[in-house]
Design an enzyme around this catalytic site. Structure first.
Site, PDB file in Angstrom:
ATOM      1  N   CYS A   9       0.859  -1.186   0.000  1.00 25.68           N
ATOM      2  CA  CYS A   9       0.000   0.000   0.000  1.00 25.68           C
ATOM      3  C   CYS A   9       0.896   1.238   0.000  1.00 25.68           C
ATOM      4  O   CYS A   9       2.045   1.168  -0.454  1.00 25.68           O
ATOM      5  CB  CYS A   9      -0.996  -0.022   1.158  1.00 25.68           C
ATOM      6  SG  CYS A   9      -0.262  -0.026   2.809  1.00 25.68           S
ATOM      7  N   ASN A  12       2.186   1.471   4.433  1.00 29.41           N
ATOM      8  CA  ASN A  12       2.496   0.184   5.094  1.00 29.41           C
ATOM      9  C   ASN A  12       2.189   0.226   6.591  1.00 29.41           C
ATOM     10  O   ASN A  12       2.833  -0.468   7.371  1.00 29.41           O
ATOM     11  CB  ASN A  12       3.965  -0.242   4.851  1.00 29.41           C
ATOM     12  CG  ASN A  12       4.255  -1.702   5.167  1.00 29.41           C
ATOM     13  OD1 ASN A  12       5.383  -2.043   5.509  1.00 29.41           O
ATOM     14  ND2 ASN A  12       3.271  -2.579   5.074  1.00 29.41           N
ATOM     15  N   CYS A  14      -1.502   0.700   7.386  1.00 26.36           N
ATOM     16  CA  CYS A  14      -2.945   0.414   7.483  1.00 26.36           C
ATOM     17  C   CYS A  14      -3.355  -0.794   6.642  1.00 26.36           C
ATOM     18  O   CYS A  14      -3.600  -1.880   7.163  1.00 26.36           O
ATOM     19  CB  CYS A  14      -3.763   1.631   7.059  1.00 26.36           C
ATOM     20  SG  CYS A  14      -4.061   2.791   8.396  1.00 26.36           S
ATOM     21  N   ARG A  15      -3.473  -0.611   5.341  1.00 25.75           N
ATOM     22  CA  ARG A  15      -4.083  -1.654   4.511  1.00 25.75           C
ATOM     23  C   ARG A  15      -3.194  -2.870   4.303  1.00 25.75           C
ATOM     24  O   ARG A  15      -3.658  -4.012   4.496  1.00 25.75           O
ATOM     25  CB  ARG A  15      -4.490  -1.061   3.148  1.00 25.75           C
ATOM     26  CG  ARG A  15      -5.605  -0.041   3.257  1.00 25.75           C
ATOM     27  CD  ARG A  15      -5.729   0.775   1.981  1.00 25.75           C
ATOM     28  NE  ARG A  15      -4.521   1.563   1.740  1.00 25.75           N
ATOM     29  CZ  ARG A  15      -4.270   2.243   0.642  1.00 25.75           C
ATOM     30  NH1 ARG A  15      -5.136   2.204  -0.358  1.00 25.75           N
ATOM     31  NH2 ARG A  15      -3.162   2.950   0.518  1.00 25.75           N
ATOM     32  N   SER A  16      -1.936  -2.666   3.895  1.00 29.38           N
ATOM     33  CA  SER A  16      -1.132  -3.859   3.569  1.00 29.38           C
ATOM     34  C   SER A  16      -0.740  -4.684   4.794  1.00 29.38           C
ATOM     35  O   SER A  16      -0.736  -5.917   4.701  1.00 29.38           O
ATOM     36  CB  SER A  16       0.080  -3.509   2.696  1.00 29.38           C
ATOM     37  OG  SER A  16       0.973  -2.640   3.331  1.00 29.38           O
ATOM     38  N   ASP A 120      -8.616   3.635   1.780  1.00 32.10           N
ATOM     39  CA  ASP A 120      -7.614   3.765   2.841  1.00 32.10           C
ATOM     40  C   ASP A 120      -8.257   4.281   4.138  1.00 32.10           C
ATOM     41  O   ASP A 120      -8.659   5.444   4.220  1.00 32.10           O
ATOM     42  CB  ASP A 120      -6.527   4.738   2.380  1.00 32.10           C
ATOM     43  CG  ASP A 120      -5.319   4.691   3.293  1.00 32.10           C
ATOM     44  OD1 ASP A 120      -5.448   4.177   4.426  1.00 32.10           O
ATOM     45  OD2 ASP A 120      -4.252   5.174   2.869  1.00 32.10           O
TER      46      ASP A 120
END
Ligand code: 4NP
Length: 145
Positions: A9, A12, A14-16, A120
Site C-alpha cells: 500500500c 504500510n 494500514c491496509r497492507s 484507505d
C-alpha cells in the site's frame, strides 16, 4: 502456485499490514510480507486504530514493522498484491527490465462487482469496512492459490 506474497500500500501501516495479518493466519503455508511505496512510516508498527479494529476480530499484527517497497521485491516475491491503482503505478515504475512478476489488485479477489481498490482507512476512518473487504479478498485469494 505462488508461495511468496507481498502486499503493498502507500504507508504500510494500514491496509497492507492488515492484509498480511489476515492472509498469514488464513494461509500459514505461504510466505507473506508487506511494504509501502512511501517511506514516511518506515520502522513503525501498524497504525494503532488499525491494529485495534483487527485485534477485535482476532488478528494480531503488532509484530509487523513498516518498510518501503524496493525493486528487489520483484525478485523476492511470486505475486505482488496492491491495494489501489496508485500503488500499482508506483510499483510498476520500479519494475526491472524484463521482470515478469505478477502484480494484482488485492480487492479484485473479493469478487465484488466494480470493486478494484481497498479504500484507505487512514483517511476514511472506516477501519471495520476496510476489514470486511480485506477478509473477503483474503478468502478469495486462498481459494485462488
Ligand atoms: P496505508 O495508509 O497506505 O493503508 O498504510 C496510509 C497511512 C499513512 C499515510 C498514507 C497512507 N501517510 O501519508 O502518512
Amino acid at each position: 502456485m505462488p508461495q511468496k506474497l507481498l502486499f503493498v500500500c502507500l504507508g504500510n501501516i494500514c491496509r497492507s499490514p492488515a492484509a498480511e495479518g489476515l492472509v498469514r493466519d488464513l494461509c500459514p503455508e505461504v510466505v507473506t510480507d508487506s511494504s509501502g511505496t512511501g517511506a514516511w512510516h518506515v520502522g513503525e508498527p501498524p497504525y494503532g486504530p488499525r491494529q485495534a479494529a483487527a485485534r477485535a476480530r482476532g488478528t494480531d499484527m503488532s509484530d509487523l514493522r513498516a518498510r518501503q517497497f524496493t525493486r528487489d521485491d520483484f525478485d523476492r516475491f511470486d505475486l505482488i498484491l496492491v491495494m489501489d491503482h496508485g500503488n500499482r503505478a508506483n510499483v510498476e515504475a520500479l519494475r526491472p527490465a524484463g521482470d515478469t512478476t505478477e502484480v494484482r489488485l488485492f480487492a479484485e479477489y473479493a469478487g465484488q462487482a466494480g470493486v478494484t481498490e481497498v479504500p484507505d482507512p487512514y483517511y476514511t476512518r472506516d477501519f471495520d469496512g476496510c476489514l470486511d473487504l480485506l477478509e473477503e479478498a483474503a478468502a478469495g485469494l486462498k481459494r485462488a492459490l
